[in-house]
Design a protein around this motif. Structure first.
Motif, PDB file in Angstrom:
ATOM      1  N   VAL A   6       9.061  -1.086  -3.895  1.00 19.52           N
ATOM      2  CA  VAL A   6       9.477  -0.581  -5.209  1.00 19.52           C
ATOM      3  C   VAL A   6       8.613  -1.187  -6.312  1.00 19.52           C
ATOM      4  CG1 VAL A   6      11.368  -0.546  -6.875  1.00 19.52           C
ATOM      5  CG2 VAL A   6      11.825  -0.112  -4.460  1.00 19.52           C
ATOM      6  N   LEU A   7       8.283  -2.465  -6.203  1.00 15.65           N
ATOM      7  CA  LEU A   7       7.417  -3.100  -7.193  1.00 15.65           C
ATOM      8  C   LEU A   7       6.041  -2.448  -7.207  1.00 15.65           C
ATOM      9  CD1 LEU A   7       6.770  -5.320  -9.247  1.00 15.65           C
ATOM     10  CD2 LEU A   7       6.216  -6.830  -7.327  1.00 15.65           C
ATOM     11  N   ALA A   8       5.497  -2.169  -6.029  1.00 13.35           N
ATOM     12  CA  ALA A   8       4.196  -1.500  -5.953  1.00 13.35           C
ATOM     13  C   ALA A   8       4.273  -0.104  -6.567  1.00 13.35           C
ATOM     14  CB  ALA A   8       3.736  -1.420  -4.510  1.00 13.35           C
ATOM     15  N   LEU A   9       5.390   0.581  -6.345  1.00 11.49           N
ATOM     16  CA  LEU A   9       5.580   1.902  -6.956  1.00 11.49           C
ATOM     17  C   LEU A   9       5.575   1.784  -8.481  1.00 11.49           C
ATOM     18  CD1 LEU A   9       6.505   4.944  -6.792  1.00 11.49           C
ATOM     19  CD2 LEU A   9       8.841   4.049  -6.885  1.00 11.49           C
ATOM     20  N   ALA A  10       6.263   0.796  -9.023  1.00 12.68           N
ATOM     21  CA  ALA A  10       6.334   0.625 -10.475  1.00 12.68           C
ATOM     22  C   ALA A  10       4.960   0.338 -11.068  1.00 12.68           C
ATOM     23  CB  ALA A  10       7.308  -0.501 -10.813  1.00 12.68           C
ATOM     24  N   LEU A  11       4.208  -0.548 -10.436  1.00 13.58           N
ATOM     25  CA  LEU A  11       2.879  -0.858 -10.940  1.00 13.58           C
ATOM     26  C   LEU A  11       1.932   0.324 -10.767  1.00 13.58           C
ATOM     27  CD1 LEU A  11       2.448  -4.565  -9.815  1.00 13.58           C
ATOM     28  CD2 LEU A  11       2.922  -3.682 -12.091  1.00 13.58           C
ATOM     29  N   GLY A  12       2.144   1.107  -9.703  1.00 11.97           N
ATOM     30  CA  GLY A  12       1.338   2.307  -9.521  1.00 11.97           C
ATOM     31  C   GLY A  12       1.586   3.315 -10.625  1.00 11.97           C
ATOM     32  N   ALA A  13       2.848   3.423 -11.065  1.00 13.69           N
ATOM     33  CA  ALA A  13       3.168   4.344 -12.161  1.00 13.69           C
ATOM     34  C   ALA A  13       2.565   3.871 -13.476  1.00 13.69           C
ATOM     35  CB  ALA A  13       4.679   4.476 -12.289  1.00 13.69           C
TER      36      ALA A  13
ATOM     37  N   ALA B  76       0.832  -1.212   0.000  1.00 10.51           N
ATOM     38  CA  ALA B  76       0.000   0.000   0.000  1.00 10.51           C
ATOM     39  C   ALA B  76       0.861   1.255   0.000  1.00 10.51           C
ATOM     40  CB  ALA B  76      -0.921  -0.012   1.215  1.00 10.51           C
ATOM     41  N   LEU B  77       1.944   1.262   0.769  1.00  5.81           N
ATOM     42  CA  LEU B  77       2.813   2.437   0.838  1.00  5.81           C
ATOM     43  C   LEU B  77       3.462   2.723  -0.511  1.00  5.81           C
ATOM     44  CD1 LEU B  77       4.242   4.618   2.530  1.00  5.81           C
ATOM     45  CD2 LEU B  77       6.022   2.923   3.040  1.00  5.81           C
ATOM     46  N   GLY B  78       3.987   1.691  -1.150  1.00  4.72           N
ATOM     47  CA  GLY B  78       4.643   1.886  -2.437  1.00  4.72           C
ATOM     48  C   GLY B  78       3.690   2.366  -3.507  1.00  4.72           C
ATOM     49  N   ALA B  79       2.476   1.823  -3.527  1.00  6.93           N
ATOM     50  CA  ALA B  79       1.505   2.239  -4.537  1.00  6.93           C
ATOM     51  C   ALA B  79       1.050   3.674  -4.305  1.00  6.93           C
ATOM     52  CB  ALA B  79       0.313   1.284  -4.529  1.00  6.93           C
ATOM     53  N   LEU B  80       0.741   4.018  -3.067  1.00 10.10           N
ATOM     54  CA  LEU B  80       0.250   5.365  -2.762  1.00 10.10           C
ATOM     55  C   LEU B  80       1.330   6.422  -2.937  1.00 10.10           C
ATOM     56  CD1 LEU B  80      -1.887   4.585   0.414  1.00 10.10           C
ATOM     57  CD2 LEU B  80      -2.723   5.150  -1.874  1.00 10.10           C
ATOM     58  N   PHE B  81       2.594   6.004  -2.924  1.00 10.46           N
ATOM     59  CA  PHE B  81       3.694   6.959  -3.049  1.00 10.46           C
ATOM     60  C   PHE B  81       3.665   7.699  -4.381  1.00 10.46           C
ATOM     61  CE2 PHE B  81       8.354   7.967  -3.335  1.00 10.46           C
ATOM     62  CZ  PHE B  81       8.391   8.800  -2.231  1.00 10.46           C
ATOM     63  N   ILE B  82       3.014   7.101  -5.382  1.00 11.68           N
ATOM     64  CA  ILE B  82       2.932   7.775  -6.684  1.00 11.68           C
ATOM     65  C   ILE B  82       1.497   7.970  -7.161  1.00 11.68           C
ATOM     66  CG2 ILE B  82       3.124   5.642  -8.032  1.00 11.68           C
ATOM     67  CD1 ILE B  82       4.874   7.285 -10.019  1.00 11.68           C
ATOM     68  N   THR B  83       0.593   7.054  -6.796  1.00 10.73           N
ATOM     69  CA  THR B  83      -0.774   7.179  -7.298  1.00 10.73           C
ATOM     70  C   THR B  83      -1.496   8.389  -6.712  1.00 10.73           C
ATOM     71  OG1 THR B  83      -1.521   5.619  -5.577  1.00 10.73           O
ATOM     72  CG2 THR B  83      -1.010   4.705  -7.758  1.00 10.73           C
ATOM     73  N   THR B  84      -1.119   8.816  -5.508  1.00 10.35           N
ATOM     74  CA  THR B  84      -1.757  10.015  -4.951  1.00 10.35           C
ATOM     75  C   THR B  84      -1.435  11.251  -5.785  1.00 10.35           C
ATOM     76  OG1 THR B  84       0.156  10.205  -3.456  1.00 10.35           O
ATOM     77  CG2 THR B  84      -1.824   9.167  -2.583  1.00 10.35           C
ATOM     78  N   GLU B  85      -0.262  11.288  -6.398  1.00 10.03           N
ATOM     79  CA  GLU B  85       0.073  12.420  -7.270  1.00 10.03           C
ATOM     80  C   GLU B  85      -0.786  12.417  -8.531  1.00 10.03           C
ATOM     81  OE1 GLU B  85       4.077  13.874  -7.768  1.00 10.03           O
ATOM     82  OE2 GLU B  85       4.830  12.239  -6.501  1.00 10.03           O
ATOM     83  N   TYR B  86      -1.032  11.223  -9.069  1.00 10.95           N
ATOM     84  CA  TYR B  86      -1.908  11.147 -10.230  1.00 10.95           C
ATOM     85  C   TYR B  86      -3.338  11.522  -9.848  1.00 10.95           C
ATOM     86  CZ  TYR B  86       1.575   8.906 -13.226  1.00 10.95           C
ATOM     87  OH  TYR B  86       2.685   8.653 -13.999  1.00 10.95           O
TER      88      TYR B  86
ATOM     89  N   THR C   3      13.065   6.922 -11.078  1.00  7.82           N
ATOM     90  CA  THR C   3      14.251   6.369 -10.423  1.00  7.82           C
ATOM     91  C   THR C   3      14.464   6.989  -9.055  1.00  7.82           C
ATOM     92  OG1 THR C   3      15.307   5.973 -12.566  1.00  7.82           O
ATOM     93  CG2 THR C   3      16.731   6.000 -10.636  1.00  7.82           C
ATOM     94  N   ALA C   4      14.290   8.305  -8.976  1.00  7.52           N
ATOM     95  CA  ALA C   4      14.443   8.981  -7.682  1.00  7.52           C
ATOM     96  C   ALA C   4      13.408   8.488  -6.686  1.00  7.52           C
ATOM     97  CB  ALA C   4      14.329  10.489  -7.873  1.00  7.52           C
ATOM     98  N   LYS C   5      12.174   8.329  -7.138  1.00  7.96           N
ATOM     99  CA  LYS C   5      11.121   7.831  -6.244  1.00  7.96           C
ATOM    100  C   LYS C   5      11.422   6.408  -5.773  1.00  7.96           C
ATOM    101  CE  LYS C   5       7.116  10.587  -7.652  1.00  7.96           C
ATOM    102  NZ  LYS C   5       6.738  10.956  -6.267  1.00  7.96           N
TER     103      LYS C   5
ATOM    104  N   LEU D 242      -0.259   1.702 -13.776  1.00  8.08           N
ATOM    105  CA  LEU D 242      -1.722   1.650 -13.717  1.00  8.08           C
ATOM    106  C   LEU D 242      -2.352   2.985 -13.313  1.00  8.08           C
ATOM    107  CD1 LEU D 242      -2.110  -1.835 -11.988  1.00  8.08           C
ATOM    108  CD2 LEU D 242      -2.219  -1.313 -14.435  1.00  8.08           C
ATOM    109  N   ARG D 243      -1.588   3.812 -12.566  1.00 10.58           N
ATOM    110  CA  ARG D 243      -2.061   5.117 -12.117  1.00 10.58           C
ATOM    111  C   ARG D 243      -3.329   5.013 -11.271  1.00 10.58           C
ATOM    112  NH1 ARG D 243      -1.069   8.982 -17.464  1.00 10.58           N
ATOM    113  NH2 ARG D 243       1.066   8.256 -17.870  1.00 10.58           N
ATOM    114  N   ASN D 244      -3.460   3.921 -10.562  1.00 12.84           N
ATOM    115  CA  ASN D 244      -4.627   3.676  -9.717  1.00 12.84           C
ATOM    116  C   ASN D 244      -4.189   2.878  -8.498  1.00 12.84           C
ATOM    117  OD1 ASN D 244      -7.031   1.639  -8.986  1.00 12.84           O
ATOM    118  ND2 ASN D 244      -7.904   3.582  -9.724  1.00 12.84           N
ATOM    119  N   SER D 245      -4.533   3.388  -7.309  1.00 10.14           N
ATOM    120  CA  SER D 245      -4.069   2.745  -6.072  1.00 10.14           C
ATOM    121  C   SER D 245      -4.615   1.335  -5.924  1.00 10.14           C
ATOM    122  CB  SER D 245      -4.482   3.595  -4.864  1.00 10.14           C
ATOM    123  OG  SER D 245      -3.955   4.890  -4.952  1.00 10.14           O
TER     124      SER D 245
END
Length: 235
Positions: free
Chosen positions: A209-216, A114-124, A144-146, A218-221
Motif C-alpha cells: 500500500v505504501l508503494a502504491l501511495a508513492l507511485g500515485a 514492485a507490485l504496489g508501485a506497478l499497480f498504479i504507475t503502469t496506468e500513468y 482508496t479502492a486500489k 511520483l507517477r514513476n515506477s
C-alpha cells in the motif's frame, strides 16, 4: 548465578539485546566429610574459582559486564556461604528459531514494493489513468479502492504463504540440528509463531500500500520503488 538480560525482536529480522551483571548468594549446610588425609583428619577448606583476572586485557574494567570476584566462608560446622557472579543462566541471546524461519520475508518485501508501485504507475505510463478518472472523477475514491484491493489481496496471499514457509523452515532447521532442548519445537499455533505469521502478512500488505501511495504521487515506477526501499528497507 543469574544474568539479567532483555532480548526482543526488531523489524526485518534484527534483534535488540541488553545485559547487566548481578551478584547472587547461596548457603549450603548439613554437609559431611568422609575419608581421611595424610595427617589422619579431614578439615573444611575453600578455593575461589573463576574470579576475573584484573591483568587480563579482556576483563572489563567497568560497566555492567565487569565481573566481581566471589567470596566463600566456611564455618566449623561445615556451612558454606557463597557469593559471586556467573553465566549459567539460560542463553537467551542465541539464535532465534522463529526469526530465522522468516528470513525470506525480507526478500518478499522487495517483490511487494514492485507490485504496489506497478499497480498504479503502469496506468500513468500507458495513459489508462485518464479513462479511470473519467469513469470515476473522485480520485480519493479510486485510490482508496486500489489500496483496499492491493492490501487485501497481498494479505490474503501472504498469510498462507508465510504459514507454509514457517512450517517448512522449522522442519528444515530441525533436520540440521536446530532441535530441542536448545531450540524449542514450535508449532504454527504457538503465540510467537502465530504473531510472526500474521505480522509478516500485515507487513507485506502495508508495504504494498505504501508503494502504491508513492507511485500515485511520483507517477514513476523506478522512483516509487527507490523511495520505498530508501524509506523502509535501508533503515
Amino acid at each position: 548465578m543469574p544474568r539479567p538480560e532483555s532480548h526482543r525482536r526488531a523489524p526485518f529480522g534484527s534483534t535488540s539485546e541488553t545485559a547487566g551483571g548481578a551478584t547472587a548468594g547461596a548457603t549450603f549446610d548439613h554437609l559431611a566429610l568422609s575419608g581421611a588425609t595424610a595427617t589422619g583428619s579431614a578439615t573444611w577448606t575453600s578455593t575461589d574459582v573463576g574470579a576475573p583476572d584484573p591483568n587480563d586485557p579482556d576483563t572489563p574494567q567497568s560497566g555492567p559486564a565487569r565481573a566481581e570476584p566471589g567470596t566463600t566462608t566456611v564455618s566449623a560446622a561445615g556451612v558454606y556461604a557463597l557469593t559471586g557472579q556467573g553465566d549459567i543462566a539460560p542463553d537467551e541471546t542465541g539464535a532465534d528459531s522463529v526469526q530465522m524461519s522468516f528470513q525470506g520475508v525480507f526478500v518478499a518485501i522487495l517483490f511487494m514494493v514492485a507490485l504496489g508501485a506497478l499497480f498504479i504507475t503502469t496506468e500513468y505510463k500507458r495513459g489508462l489513468i485518464r479513462t479511470t478518472f473519467t469513469a470515476t472523477p473522485r480520485r480519493v475514491r479510486v485510490l482508496t479502492a486500489k489500496a483496499l484491493v492491493i492490501g487485501g489481496i497481498t494479505f490474503a496471499v501472504s498469510l498462507p504463504a508465510t504459514a507454509i514457509a514457517f512450517s517448512l523452515a522449522q522442519r528444515t532447521m530441525r533436520s540440521h540440528g536446530f532441535a530441542p532442548p536448545a531450540y524449542p519445537d514450535l508449532s504454527l499455533l504457538d503465540p510467537p509463531a502465530l504473531r510472526a505469521v500474521v505480522g509478516s502478512a500485515a507487513l507485506l500488505s502495508l508495504v504494498a500500500v505504501l508503494a502504491l501511495a508513492l507511485g500515485a504521487i511520483l507517477r514513476n515506477s523506478a522512483g516509487a520503488i527507490t523511495a520505498v526501499v530508501v524509506l523502509v528497507v535501508l533503515p
